[in-house]
Design an enzyme around this catalytic site. Structure first.
Site, PDB file in Angstrom:
ATOM      1  N   THR A 177       0.815  -1.218   0.000  1.00  0.00           N
ATOM      2  CA  THR A 177       0.000   0.000   0.000  1.00  0.00           C
ATOM      3  C   THR A 177       0.851   1.271   0.000  1.00  0.00           C
ATOM      4  O   THR A 177       1.942   1.293   0.557  1.00  0.00           O
ATOM      5  CB  THR A 177      -0.926   0.053   1.253  1.00  0.00           C
ATOM      6  OG1 THR A 177      -1.629  -1.167   1.349  1.00  0.00           O
ATOM      7  CG2 THR A 177      -1.919   1.189   1.213  1.00  0.00           C
ATOM      8  N   ARG A 205     -10.830 -10.410  -3.259  1.00  0.00           N
ATOM      9  CA  ARG A 205     -10.495 -10.028  -1.879  1.00  0.00           C
ATOM     10  C   ARG A 205     -10.357  -8.504  -1.776  1.00  0.00           C
ATOM     11  O   ARG A 205      -9.737  -7.862  -2.609  1.00  0.00           O
ATOM     12  CB  ARG A 205      -9.199 -10.717  -1.474  1.00  0.00           C
ATOM     13  CG  ARG A 205      -8.697 -10.350  -0.076  1.00  0.00           C
ATOM     14  CD  ARG A 205      -7.692  -9.246  -0.122  1.00  0.00           C
ATOM     15  NE  ARG A 205      -7.115  -8.960   1.190  1.00  0.00           N
ATOM     16  CZ  ARG A 205      -6.380  -7.893   1.455  1.00  0.00           C
ATOM     17  NH1 ARG A 205      -6.118  -7.022   0.501  1.00  0.00           N
ATOM     18  NH2 ARG A 205      -5.900  -7.693   2.640  1.00  0.00           N
ATOM     19  N   GLY A 230      -4.661  -6.097   5.568  1.00  0.00           N
ATOM     20  CA  GLY A 230      -5.918  -5.371   5.678  1.00  0.00           C
ATOM     21  C   GLY A 230      -6.988  -6.040   6.509  1.00  0.00           C
ATOM     22  O   GLY A 230      -7.837  -5.354   7.087  1.00  0.00           O
TER      23      GLY A 230
HETATM   24  N1  GLY Z   1      -3.337  -2.848   3.326  1.00  0.00           N
HETATM   25  C1  GLY Z   1      -3.661  -3.305   2.060  1.00  0.00           C
HETATM   26  C2  GLY Z   1      -4.472  -4.494   2.010  1.00  0.00           C
HETATM   27  O1  GLY Z   1      -4.493  -5.302   2.929  1.00  0.00           O
HETATM   28  O2  GLY Z   1      -5.134  -4.684   1.002  1.00  0.00           O
END
Ligand code: GLY
Length: 302
Positions: A177, A205, A230
């Site tokens: 990210t 996802r 996430g």
């Molecule tokens: N932090 C990014 C994700 O888990 O998609």
């Protein structure tokens, strides 16, 4: 008030790549100097990070478990509202699609509708956006899948939802990210984030990055972005949780440091926060990041 920009290239991204975050901060500062809003400036920083081959976003997004597909999520927010997008393919700047959603009647678009929206904006590449470097990453051993806390006990065959069978190799860990938070000269705050998700992901996802309160948040008190795995960030609504502590008076650096220390150690997490009075950045992994006040770099990772 002196403008402030903090940008990151993801939990797990080598701190040596913080130079790319300085470039992103400068892009945001230039945008502010040219009259852009805090929101537009945060997006300008993220656009630079999406173009950086060292980070997992845009054309450099992590390839998913099948070793051949990519899906991206993004979100933007200021105190007046937010926009986000999930499951985009072949878009170099997912943050621009999130900005367009922010201007639409809705707050989030996902999947086929999000893709059609991005296409209408002229933001979908006519050719697949997967770099040779990311495909090369995808050749690493399937055994590394078990290093991810989500996959320790998972039955891979049972949950596989790609059109192709499981390959003998899956992607390795990648930086996770990109994101930026901005305070403009009037003290207005904004946050923006963009991601290729995580390498060990099924089709469809969605992580924290496009979820308001989890991967990003903004109010008049604070603007935040998160990075890391996430699922756990979403379960804990990390950005909203830290925001509420800051709004109650905890200084932003103390708030993010305390939060990442309390996060379960197996799950990567990183946070950036900016307030009218200060900023904070912390991660429980290496993280490429930089903070700039006016034209002075006041903090960086590595
Ligand atoms: N932090 C990014 C994700 O888990 O998609």
């Amino acid at each position: 008030m002196v403008p402030l920009v903090v940008a990151h290239g993801g939990a797990g991204a080598d701190g040596a790549h913080s130079a790319g975050c300085v470039v992103a901060c400068r892009a945001a500062a230039r945008a502010l100097g040219a009259g852009a809003s805090a929101l537009e400036a945060a997006a300008a920083a993220v656009r630079v990070l999406e173009d950086d081959e060292n980070f997992n976003a845009g054309r450099h997004s992590a390839v998913r478990l099948d070793g051949r597909t990519v899906q991206m999520d993004a979100g933007v927010a200021d105190a007046d509202g937010f926009g986000s997008v999930a499951g985009l393919e072949d878009v170099a700047h997912a943050v621009d699609v999130a900005l367009a959603v922010r201007r639409s009647p809705h707050v989030m678009l996902a999947g086929a509708g999000a893709q059609a929206f991005a296409r209408k904006l002229g933001l979908v590449s006519p050719t697949p956006l997967i770099t040779p470097r990311r495909v090369e990453h995808a050749r690493d051993a399937l055994a590394s899948l078990r290093d991810d806390p989500r996959w320790v006990h998972a039955d891979v065959e049972a949950v596989w939802n790609f059109d192709t069978p499981p390959p003998a190799a899956v992607p390795p860990p990648t930086g996770d990210t990109v994101g930026a938070v901005v305070r403009d000269a009037q003290g207005k705050l904004a946050a923006a984030g963009s991601t290729g998700g995580t390498a060990w992901s099924l089709r469809g996802r969605v992580g924290d990055t496009p979820i308001f309160g989890a991967g990003f948040y903004a109010s008049a008190h604070a603007a935040l972005v998160a990075t890391g795995i996430g699922e756990e960030i979403w379960r804990r609504m990390s950005c909203r949780a830290v925001h509420d502590g800051v709004a109650a008076g905890t200084p932003p650096m103390e708030a993010v440091v305390q939060y990442v220390r309390a996060h379960p150690a197996a799950w990567d997490v990183g946070l950036l926060c900016v307030t009218p009075a200060g900023w904070g950045a912390a991660s429980n992994r290496n993280m490429a990041w930089a903070a700039m006040e006016g034209d002075r770099v006041v903090g960086r990772g590595g």
